[in-house]
Design an enzyme around this catalytic site. Structure first.
Site, PDB file in Angstrom:
ATOM      1  N   LEU A 194       0.823  -1.207   0.000  1.00  0.00           N
ATOM      2  CA  LEU A 194       0.000   0.000   0.000  1.00  0.00           C
ATOM      3  C   LEU A 194       0.861   1.262   0.000  1.00  0.00           C
ATOM      4  O   LEU A 194       0.418   2.315  -0.451  1.00  0.00           O
ATOM      5  CB  LEU A 194      -0.939   0.011   1.208  1.00  0.00           C
ATOM      6  CG  LEU A 194      -2.066  -1.015   1.190  1.00  0.00           C
ATOM      7  CD1 LEU A 194      -2.826  -1.003   2.515  1.00  0.00           C
ATOM      8  CD2 LEU A 194      -3.007  -0.784   0.019  1.00  0.00           C
ATOM      9  N   HIS A 228       6.276  -9.618   5.567  1.00  0.00           N
ATOM     10  CA  HIS A 228       6.242  -8.319   4.881  1.00  0.00           C
ATOM     11  C   HIS A 228       5.932  -7.202   5.894  1.00  0.00           C
ATOM     12  O   HIS A 228       6.603  -6.167   5.915  1.00  0.00           O
ATOM     13  CB  HIS A 228       5.180  -8.376   3.776  1.00  0.00           C
ATOM     14  CG  HIS A 228       4.971  -7.097   3.042  1.00  0.00           C
ATOM     15  ND1 HIS A 228       5.395  -6.914   1.746  1.00  0.00           N
ATOM     16  CD2 HIS A 228       4.362  -5.932   3.404  1.00  0.00           C
ATOM     17  CE1 HIS A 228       5.064  -5.691   1.349  1.00  0.00           C
ATOM     18  NE2 HIS A 228       4.430  -5.076   2.334  1.00  0.00           N
ATOM     19  N   HIS A 262       8.226  -3.978   7.664  1.00  0.00           N
ATOM     20  CA  HIS A 262       7.869  -2.563   7.818  1.00  0.00           C
ATOM     21  C   HIS A 262       8.260  -2.058   9.203  1.00  0.00           C
ATOM     22  O   HIS A 262       8.777  -0.944   9.337  1.00  0.00           O
ATOM     23  CB  HIS A 262       6.362  -2.346   7.634  1.00  0.00           C
ATOM     24  CG  HIS A 262       5.936  -2.161   6.223  1.00  0.00           C
ATOM     25  ND1 HIS A 262       6.364  -1.124   5.440  1.00  0.00           N
ATOM     26  CD2 HIS A 262       5.087  -2.890   5.451  1.00  0.00           C
ATOM     27  CE1 HIS A 262       5.803  -1.210   4.241  1.00  0.00           C
ATOM     28  NE2 HIS A 262       5.030  -2.287   4.220  1.00  0.00           N
TER      29      HIS A 262
END
Length: 170
Positions: free
Chosen positions: A91, A133, A137
């Protein structure tokens, strides 16, 4: 909530542990989930909305039904195997997808739930990849960092085009 887009500097910072799960943290989790759903994502880390705390929401929506997973202070404590090559997107890097080769097939994750209970989740395949994933972040790492040097150069060129198109749409 606004999703931070690459190259926003906050995406490169490391998150801090959540010290206390209070009403503010619960509201953040709820707001993050709403934001993830609004943008049709399957995972969202707090950094992506400008918050440097170890919070992750995930929902793969199996069978079209919401099944929200909330991870507070997640930590991978074991892993095995390599997941087959797959395309990842983010995103925070909208419109760009590429093949990532080094995700683990199986992981064991320790985390806190919203009631401050320590949980252990063992998972494999796609959910394993999504968790990895999102934890990346929290450590200031993006999926593009896992690409080969050649693919990273390609990304830079493509990203300029994507950014130009986004600006033209505004």
């Amino acid at each position: 909530m606004e999703i931070k887009v690459y190259p926003d500097r906050i995406l490169r910072r490391k998150a801090k542990d959540v010290e206390k799960i209070d009403d503010r943290i619960i509201k953040l989790l709820d707001d993050m989930a709403q934001t993830m759903y609004k943008f049709n994502g399957i995972g969202l880390a707090a950094e992506q909305v400008g918050i440097l705390e170890k919070l992750v929401v995930i929902d793969l929506r199996p069978d079209g039904k919401n099944q929200l997973i909330e991870l507070i202070n997640p930590e991978i404590i074991a892993s095995e195997g390599i997941y087959e090559e797959h395309e990842e997107g983010c995103l925070s890097i909208p419109g760009y997808y590429d093949t990532v080769k080094d995700r683990k097939k199986w992981i064991k994750v320790k985390y806190l739930d919203r009631d401050e209970n320590e949980q252990i989740l063992e998972t494999e395949d796609f959910l394993s990849v999504v968790i990895q994933h999102e934890i990346d972040h929290l450590n200031g790492k993006l999926f593009i960092d896992r690409l080969s040097p050649t693919k990273r150069e390609f990304f830079k060129k493509q990203w300029k085009k994507i950014q130009k198109e986004r600006e033209e749409k505004k």
